[in-house]
Design a protein around this motif. Structure first.
Motif, PDB file in Angstrom:
ATOM      1  N   THR A   1     -31.357 116.729  83.631  1.00 26.06           N
ATOM      2  CA  THR A   1     -30.426 115.697  83.187  1.00 26.06           C
ATOM      3  C   THR A   1     -30.789 114.356  83.821  1.00 26.06           C
ATOM      4  OG1 THR A   1     -28.676 117.324  82.915  1.00 26.06           O
ATOM      5  CG2 THR A   1     -27.995 115.033  83.106  1.00 26.06           C
ATOM      6  N   ALA A   2     -31.094 114.378  85.099  1.00 24.51           N
ATOM      7  CA  ALA A   2     -31.469 113.149  85.792  1.00 24.51           C
ATOM      8  C   ALA A   2     -32.774 112.581  85.220  1.00 24.51           C
ATOM      9  CB  ALA A   2     -31.608 113.404  87.291  1.00 24.51           C
ATOM     10  N   ALA A   3     -33.736 113.453  84.940  1.00 29.58           N
ATOM     11  CA  ALA A   3     -35.014 113.001  84.372  1.00 29.58           C
ATOM     12  C   ALA A   3     -34.793 112.409  82.977  1.00 29.58           C
ATOM     13  CB  ALA A   3     -36.006 114.156  84.312  1.00 29.58           C
TER      14      ALA A   3
ATOM     15  N   GLY B   1     -43.564 112.753  84.875  1.00 28.51           N
ATOM     16  CA  GLY B   1     -44.866 112.927  84.241  1.00 28.51           C
ATOM     17  C   GLY B   1     -44.767 112.755  82.731  1.00 28.51           C
ATOM     18  N   LYS B   2     -45.867 112.388  82.107  1.00 34.39           N
ATOM     19  CA  LYS B   2     -45.886 112.242  80.649  1.00 34.39           C
ATOM     20  C   LYS B   2     -45.467 113.531  79.960  1.00 34.39           C
ATOM     21  CE  LYS B   2     -50.034 111.013  79.738  1.00 34.39           C
ATOM     22  NZ  LYS B   2     -51.295 110.492  79.182  1.00 34.39           N
ATOM     23  N   GLN B   3     -45.874 114.672  80.517  1.00 39.61           N
ATOM     24  CA  GLN B   3     -45.547 115.959  79.897  1.00 39.61           C
ATOM     25  C   GLN B   3     -44.037 116.176  79.835  1.00 39.61           C
ATOM     26  OE1 GLN B   3     -47.047 115.520  82.806  1.00 39.61           O
ATOM     27  NE2 GLN B   3     -46.064 116.799  84.350  1.00 39.61           N
TER      28      GLN B   3
ATOM     29  N   TYR C   1     -42.971 114.268  76.736  1.00 41.76           N
ATOM     30  CA  TYR C   1     -43.393 114.951  75.508  1.00 41.76           C
ATOM     31  C   TYR C   1     -42.679 116.287  75.312  1.00 41.76           C
ATOM     32  CZ  TYR C   1     -47.006 111.516  74.538  1.00 41.76           C
ATOM     33  OH  TYR C   1     -47.676 110.366  74.226  1.00 41.76           O
ATOM     34  N   ARG C   2     -42.132 116.856  76.371  1.00 36.66           N
ATOM     35  CA  ARG C   2     -41.377 118.101  76.234  1.00 36.66           C
ATOM     36  C   ARG C   2     -40.124 117.854  75.389  1.00 36.66           C
ATOM     37  NH1 ARG C   2     -39.435 119.660  81.616  1.00 36.66           N
ATOM     38  NH2 ARG C   2     -41.651 119.424  82.048  1.00 36.66           N
TER      39      ARG C   2
ATOM     40  N   LEU D   1     -38.373 108.613  70.848  1.00 39.75           N
ATOM     41  CA  LEU D   1     -37.673 108.208  72.066  1.00 39.75           C
ATOM     42  C   LEU D   1     -36.842 106.948  71.806  1.00 39.75           C
ATOM     43  CD1 LEU D   1     -37.247 108.785  75.045  1.00 39.75           C
ATOM     44  CD2 LEU D   1     -39.455 107.763  75.512  1.00 39.75           C
ATOM     45  N   ILE D   2     -37.399 106.002  71.092  1.00 40.23           N
ATOM     46  CA  ILE D   2     -36.670 104.790  70.716  1.00 40.23           C
ATOM     47  C   ILE D   2     -35.481 105.168  69.837  1.00 40.23           C
ATOM     48  CG2 ILE D   2     -36.785 102.665  69.329  1.00 40.23           C
ATOM     49  CD1 ILE D   2     -38.075 102.444  72.084  1.00 40.23           C
TER      50      ILE D   2
END
Length: 190
Positions: A13-15, A47-49, A52-53, A61-62
Motif C-alpha cells: 500500500t505504501a509503495a 524498483g521498476k518491476q 510494472y507489477r 499509471l497516468i
C-alpha cells in the motif's frame, strides 16, 4: 511460523501510494513526454518491476492517477437549476478554467498524449471532467424536462463537447475558450 503479521500488504500500500504520488508530481513538473518509469521508480523509491507489477505502461499509471483525482482534482459537477443551457455553460466554464490556470493547457495536452498510448487515459479524462456522469445525467434530465428532444444522443453530445475542449487545448496560438461555449449554445438552442 505463520506469515499473517508480515508487513507485505502495508508495504504494498505504501509503495502504491508512493508510486502514484511520484507519478502525479513528475507529470505536473515534467509533462508526459519526459515522464519515464525509471524516473517514477527513482522518485518513489521502488524498483521498476514494482511499477510494472501493477501497471503495464506509463499511460495506465497516468490513467489511474487521473481516475483517483490526482491530476485534475476539481469536481466538475453540472448544476441543475432547471435551465439546461445555463447549467452546461456553468460546467463548461469550470472545465475551461483548467486551460486558463497556469500550466493548465500543458496538463491537458500531456493527458491527450498519454491517451494516445493508453485508451484508458482518455476514458478517465472524460470521467474526471464529469462528461459521462455529470453532464450525461444533466442532459438526460433536460430530455425529461422537455429541454432536449427525446432522441438527443446524450453520449455523443458529451463526446463532442469533450472533443471541442481538447481541440481548444491543443491550439497553442490564438485560444478562444468561448468557442466551446458558443458550440454548446448552438447545440442546445431550440
Amino acid at each position: 511460523m505463520t506469515n499473517e503479521h508480515r508487513s507485505g500488504p502495508v508495504r504494498s500500500t505504501a509503495a502504491r501510494e508512493a508510486i502514484l504520488d511520484a507519478t502525479s508530481r513528475l507529470f505536473h513538473n515534467q509533462g508526459y513526454d519526459r515522464l519515464t518509469i525509471e524516473g517514477i521508480a527513482k522518485e518513489a523509491g521502488v524498483g521498476k518491476q514494482t511499477i510494472y507489477r501493477w501497471w503495464p505502461s506509463r499511460g495506465a499509471l497516468i490513467g489511474e492517477c487521473l481516475a483517483e483525482g490526482r491530476l485534475v482534482p476539481v469536481d466538475f459537477e453540472v448544476p441543475d437549476t432547471g435551465e439546461l443551457l445555463s447549467d452546461v455553460e456553468s460546467w463548461l466554464r469550470s472545465v475551461l478554467s483548467i486551460l486558463d490556470a497556469p500550466e493548465g493547457g500543458v496538463l491537458l495536452r500531456s493527458l491527450v498524449a498519454a491517451a494516445t498510448e493508453d485508451a484508458g487515459v482518455g476514458q478517465h479524462l472524460g470521467q474526471s471532467l464529469g462528461v459521462e456522469e455529470h453532464l450525461g445525467s444533466r442532459l438526460r434530465a433536460g430530455i425529461r424536462a422537455g429541454q432536449l428532444p427525446e432522441t438527443a444522443p446524450v453520449q455523443e453530445i458529451g463526446r463532442a463537447i469533450l472533443g471541442a475542449i481538447i481541440v481548444e487545448a491543443l491550439g497553442r496560438e490564438a485560444r478562444d475558450p468561448e468557442s466551446v461555449v458558443r458550440l454548446a449554445r448552438f447545440l442546445f438552442s431550440r
